[in-house]
Enzyme design. Sequence first.
Site, short mmCIF file in Angstrom:
data_model
loop_
_atom_site.label_atom_id
_atom_site.label_comp_id
_atom_site.label_asym_id
_atom_site.label_seq_id
_atom_site.Cartn_x
_atom_site.Cartn_y
_atom_site.Cartn_z
N HIS A 259 0.41 -1.48 0.01
CA HIS A 259 0.06 0.07 -0.54
C HIS A 259 1.20 0.86 0.20
CE1 HIS A 259 -4.65 -1.19 0.44
NE2 HIS A 259 -3.36 -2.30 0.63
N GLU A 260 0.12 2.42 -0.45
CA GLU A 260 0.94 3.25 -1.29
C GLU A 260 2.19 3.22 -1.58
OE1 GLU A 260 0.37 2.86 2.40
OE2 GLU A 260 -1.89 3.31 1.93
N GLU B 8 -11.39 2.52 0.22
CA GLU B 8 -11.63 2.89 1.55
C GLU B 8 -11.44 4.21 2.19
OE1 GLU B 8 -7.72 2.20 2.60
OE2 GLU B 8 -6.50 4.47 1.89
#
Lengths: 718, 718
Positions: A485-486, A510
Amino acid sequence: MLLKKINCYIFLVILVPRVAAQSTNPLSVTMNKVKLEVLLDAGGTPVYTVQFDQQPVILASKLGFSLADDSTFYKDFELLNTSRRSINETWQPVWGEVNTIRNQCEELTLFLRQRKAPGRLLNIIFRVFEEGVGFRYEFPLQPNLKYFIVTEEQTQFNLTGDHKAFWIPGDYDTNEYPYTTSALSEIDNTKMVNASTDIAVRTAPDPYAVQTPLMMKSREGLYINIHEAALSNYPAMQLQVNKAGYSLSSRLVPDATGNKAYLHAPCKTPWRTIIVSNKATAILASKLILNLNEPTTLTNTSWIKPMKFVGVWWEMQTARATWNYSDFPDSVGVNGKLIPNGRHGANTAHVKKYIDFAATNGIGAVLVEGWNKGWEDWFGNWKENVFNFTTPYPDFDVREITHYAASKGVAMIMHHETSGSATDYERQLDTAFRFMDLFGYNSVKTGYVGKIIPRGEHHDGQWMVNHYERVAQKAAQHQITIDVHEPMRPTGQHRTWPNWMASEAGRGNEYNAFSNGSAPEHETILPFTRLMGGPMDYTPGIFNMKGYTSYAPDRQMHTTLAKQLALYVTIYSPLQMAADLPENYEAKPDAFQFIKAVAVDWDDTKIIEAEPGDYISIARKEKGKADWFVGAITDENSRTAVVPLTFLDKGLPYVAVIYGDAPGADWKTNPEAYKIESFLVDSNSTLKLKLAAGGGAAVHIKPVAAANAKQYKKYIAK
Amino acid sequence: MLLKKINCYIFLVILVPRVAAQSTNPLSVTMNKVKLEVLLDAGGTPVYTVQFDQQPVILASKLGFSLADDSTFYKDFELLNTSRRSINETWQPVWGEVNTIRNQCEELTLFLRQRKAPGRLLNIIFRVFEEGVGFRYEFPLQPNLKYFIVTEEQTQFNLTGDHKAFWIPGDYDTNEYPYTTSALSEIDNTKMVNASTDIAVRTAPDPYAVQTPLMMKSREGLYINIHEAALSNYPAMQLQVNKAGYSLSSRLVPDATGNKAYLHAPCKTPWRTIIVSNKATAILASKLILNLNEPTTLTNTSWIKPMKFVGVWWEMQTARATWNYSDFPDSVGVNGKLIPNGRHGANTAHVKKYIDFAATNGIGAVLVEGWNKGWEDWFGNWKENVFNFTTPYPDFDVREITHYAASKGVAMIMHHETSGSATDYERQLDTAFRFMDLFGYNSVKTGYVGKIIPRGEHHDGQWMVNHYERVAQKAAQHQITIDVHEPMRPTGQHRTWPNWMASEAGRGNEYNAFSNGSAPEHETILPFTRLMGGPMDYTPGIFNMKGYTSYAPDRQMHTTLAKQLALYVTIYSPLQMAADLPENYEAKPDAFQFIKAVAVDWDDTKIIEAEPGDYISIARKEKGKADWFVGAITDENSRTAVVPLTFLDKGLPYVAVIYGDAPGADWKTNPEAYKIESFLVDSNSTLKLKLAAGGGAAVHIKPVAAANAKQYKKYIAK
C-alpha cells in the site's frame, strides 16, 4: 589506469557496430494498424511519430535527456547503426487474467553517438505491437559515460488535439486522488491538490503535471493510454501538459537533492508505453505492458497463491475499533505498561472470530492490522523509529493465533505499516521476515502512510522504487508474497516479481469510509488508468452501504451492493479482500455467496464492453475450471449491459446466477436493493443486465449437467 | 481525543511547579574561579554570561531556538521556577587517560514558559565546573510541543575580543582540514575550502562558519575552548563568526531538506561546553566533556580492550599495493571472474606476514583493508550498493587467516568501508556482524569516504549522528569494538559507548601520504581541538620519513622520527596503530622498541606543559603498572621540553629511556636522526628534552631494582 582504458576499448569494439550515415529519412516499423517512424532531425535530436490505422496518434516528438554533466544529451546525435528483430512468443504468467500471453512485436534499435566530444553513446529500443508502442533508452558500456545523474528525461508525447483526458495530479507521493475528466487544455491540478485533505501526504508542485497511466480519447474516437513498463532503479514518470500544443513531456520524480536518477552504464530505462486503439476494450485487453517486463527469475513459484481474504480492518476504517492498543503514547499505567483503550481491534479473541468466519466460508486468509507495537503514536510526525515488527501488542497472542488459524486451515496475513519510514523498515526487514517465518505467515501487506524517510525522498522517486523492489526480493527469499500500500503505481513488475501480488497505489474503497469517497464513475476509470500497470488491492465487497461510520453518519458507498460484487470481476487482482465486517456478510448470505464463489485466478478474460468513465463489462473464466464470472458496472447513469455468452463452450448447458440491482435500486437512495436469479444459458444466450444508477451486476456461470438443467428457467433477455 | 488531553494535563501538573515572578536580576552560579550568570532580558530571551577569575569570558549571550512552527522560540519567555543541585562524584572509565574521574559541578535549571499562547515550555540546565560551563536545552513533556522541527539553534557565545583562534572550516561533511591560526576577525574559510582538493567530500557553504572544538586564546592570556558534549539524535554544532562583535552563533548541520533536527519531547539537546583557564594545560586536563556524557549502560565491558595494531594499509596509502583486487570493475576474465591486478595488498600470504610481525613484537592486532568485494569500483560515484561485507576477494582466505591469527595469539580487525552509503551498510549490518562473529573478529574499523546516502544527508547531520550510534549499539550487542573513520567529531560519547574506541574525524597522519600533509604544528593543535571530544585514530609511527610514495617522491613526513614516537603519548587513544610497514620497523628495531613498550591504557595523566600551536609535553602512567611514558613535541621551532618527574614515587629509582632527536635532526632536512639513551632518574629529576625543529621526544620510565640501578648513569639535565 592505462590498463583500464584499454579494457574499455575492447568492449567498445564489440558493442559498437560500424558507423552508418546519418539518417534524415525516417525509419519505419509497422505491426497491423500501428506504425512507428523515427528519424534524427536537423539538430541531431531523435524524433518519433506513431500512427494508428493511418491516423496520427503521436506527432513528431523528441527523445533524450538532460544529464548533470550534459544538459543537452538530446541533440547533436548521429546514427551509428540500427538493428531490427521480430519477437513472437508466448509465455505463462504465474497468475493472471489469462493463462497464456502472446508477445508479438517488431523491434527497432537505434545506435546513436553524440557528434561532439566525448562522443557519448545512446541506444533507443522501440517495440511496435498491434495495440501500441513501447520504447526505452539504453546507455551502453562506453568509456565516457559510466556513472551519471539524470536531471530530466526529455521524452515528448505530442498529441494531435485537445483530447478528453482522465487524470489525477502529478504528485510525487500519492496516486490516491479522484479522477478528473477534462480536455487536455483544461488540466490544472491546483484545486484538486488543495482540496484533497483526505490524502495523508501530497507533493504536487507542478499544476500542469499528471500521473500516468494517462487515459485519453480523441475527438476521432481513438483511445490512447500513456504509461511505462518495467520501472526499476529509476523514478516514476509524470507527464507535464503543454496545453497550447497538446504536448506532453516526461517529468521524473526527484530525489531529496532535486536530481532524478543515479545511473551506471550499461543500463536501461523503463519502457515508455503508448497503447492505442479505436476500441476501448482493446486498451483493457492489452498485455503490452506485461510483455515489456522481464520474466521472473524465481524458479519455484508454487508457494505463490492467489486468494481472497477478510481482515480486521474495516472496523478501524469505520471507527468501531482502533489500530492502537493504547491512546496514551507518552505514558504508561502503574504497572509500567501501556494503558489499553479497550477498543483495540487486533485482540486474540476477536481475531479468532475472523478465522472462524474465513474457515466457515472458504475464505483463504485473515489480515490483521494493528497487531504490533507502534500504532499508539505512528502518524504524521515524520518520525523514523515508529513500529516494531516483531513485538505484538499484549492482547495479540501471535503464537495462539497461528496455531488456531492452522487448525482451521486459514492463512494469516501479516501487516507491516511503516508510516513511510523506509530506512527503519529496511533495518528491521531481516528480523521481521524471520519473525513471519517463525509464525508461519507467508503473506504481508505493507504500508507507507506518511512522509518518506530518508527525509526529502518521495514515494515515487528512484530510492523508493528501489526500496519496494528490495522488499519484494527479500520477501521472495523468504517465500513471502507482498501487497504494497502507498507505493508508486505498478508498471507490470508482477511479471518479474510474481510474489508482488498487488498494490494499492490508487484511490481504494476505503475512501468511502474516512473521506467523502469517490464518484460512481470511479471504478469505470480505474481499469483504464491505475490498473493498466497491475493488480490493485481495492478492497471491494461492502454490504452495509450507509451509516457505517458513527462519526460521519451521512457517509455512504457510491455504488449499489450489486456493483460491489461486480468489482470482484472488473477490478482484477489475485488478492481480493472481502472488506466488510463478518456480521454484514452473515446478514446477507445469499449475496455473500458470490464473494465465496468468485475466482481470483483466471484462464481467460473477455473485455465485453467498456467506455472509460461510463461502463465496463468483463467476463473471466476461472483457472482450471469451466466456471465463468461476469462483472458489469456503470457510472452514475443506469444502463443495460449486453453480454453475449459466445465464450461458453458450444452446445453445453450452464446456469447463470445473476446478482443484480433490484428494480428501484440506486446508489444514492437505495443501494442495498439487489436481486439474485438463476437461469439456464448457453453460448447463444446474450445477457442483458439492467444496471441501476451507480449499479452493477455480477454473474456466476457454471456448467450444469443436462439432467439438472431443467430445474432452471431459460434466460430470455428483456 | 478528550482522554488524551486530560492525560497530558495530569503530567503538566506534576512537572510544572508554581509560577514565579519573572527575573530581571541575574541568577548566579560559581565554582572556584568560574562564574555563570543567567537572566531573562526585557524581551524575555534567556541570556547568560561566563567569567573566569573575575574576567569576562562570555558576554551577555542569547539562548533559544527557531522551530519550524515558531521562528521566535527564543523570546517572550517567563521564568516559572528554578532548581539547583551540587554534584560531586567519581567514576571509573572502562579505559582512559586516568583511572578515576571526578565530576564536581553546580547545577542550575531554569524552567521557562513562553508568555504567548500556547505557552510552550523550555528548560535550560547549566552546570558550572572549576574549568568551565556546560549547558543544554530540555524540552519537557507538554501538551503543545510534542513532535517538532528545529530550523536553527540560536545559541550565542559573545566573546570579549578578537581572540587568536585555531580553526578549521565549518564543513558539513569533513573535519579533515589543516588548522588555521588567526584572529577571529580574520576568519574566512573560502580559500581553505577551495584549496583542499585532498579531501574527498567538502560542503562548506558559509565562509564564516568553523567547526568545534574551537580553541581560542585571548590577549589577556585566557584559553577558551567551545565544543559540545553528548551529541546524540541531533546534528553537530558549528559556529558562525560575526567578526564585528566577536560573537559566535550556533549553526546546526542541516538535513537533506534544510531542516536541522527532528525532535520529540521530552528530550534534551547535547551540552554546549565552554572550557576556560589561564593555563593551557588545564584545557587538556579537563574532563568536563566526559562528565557531561551519560554513563554506559553496558553491564559487561570485559571484552573491550585497548590495543595496538599494525595493518595492511600504509602500503596502499603509499601506492605499493592496492585495496582493489582487480582494476577492471566492468569486466571479468574468460573464467567469468574478476581479473586480478597482481598488486592486491589483502592477500592471504601477505596478511600472514603481518600476523607474524604482530606476534613477534607483541602487537595485539592486525587490520586488513581491501579484503572484501567492492573496492574495484568504490569511490566517488554516490553509488548506493558498493561493498559486500561478507564476500572476501578470492585471494583473501578469511577462514585460513582466522585460524592462523588465532594460532599466533593475534586478533584480527575487520574493515568496513561504506563509501558513505550508510543505507546500504545498515541493510547489511546484521549479516556483516554475524560474519565477524563467525570468524572471530571482535573489532571493526568503519569508514565513510564519500557523499552520504541517504542522498542530501551529511556526515555531521542528525541522521548520520544517529547512524553512527546505531552502529555502535549493534556492535555492542555483538561485543564488537568500533573505530569510525569519517564520522562527526566526537563529543565524549565513548563514556556511553566504550566500545566506540576511537574515531578519525580529523586530519590524520595519512595526509602525509596522499597529499602534501600537515604543518609541523598540527599535532600541537589537535589535542586542543579534535581530541577534546575523544580519542583519535591518528595512525602515528612512520619511520621511513621521506620518499615513501613512488608517485610523489618529494613527499615527506612533517615531523622527526622521534616526534612520531612521542605522538603515542601526546595523542591519546586506546587504539594506536603502528602505521608503517613491518620492514621499516625491522630496519630500526631500537626505535621500534618504544612502540612495542608504550601503553594504550592509563592510570594517570599529567599535562606537563602546553601551548596550542607550539608545544605539548604529557606524562602518563600505564594502567596497573609503575611505568610512565612521556611524550614531548614541538612545532616548526626547536625547543627544550622541561619535564619535572615529580609524579614518580618518591625515593624509588627508575630508568628513563629517552628516544630523542639526535643533534642535527630537523623535520625537513634530517628527520630520521634519533638518539636513544638510558638514565637513572627519580622524582627529583627534571628532564630537559631537546626537541629539533618539528621534533619530539618519547620517554619510557620504568622502575629499576636498586641493585640494577648502578649500571645506568644518573640523568643530569644539560
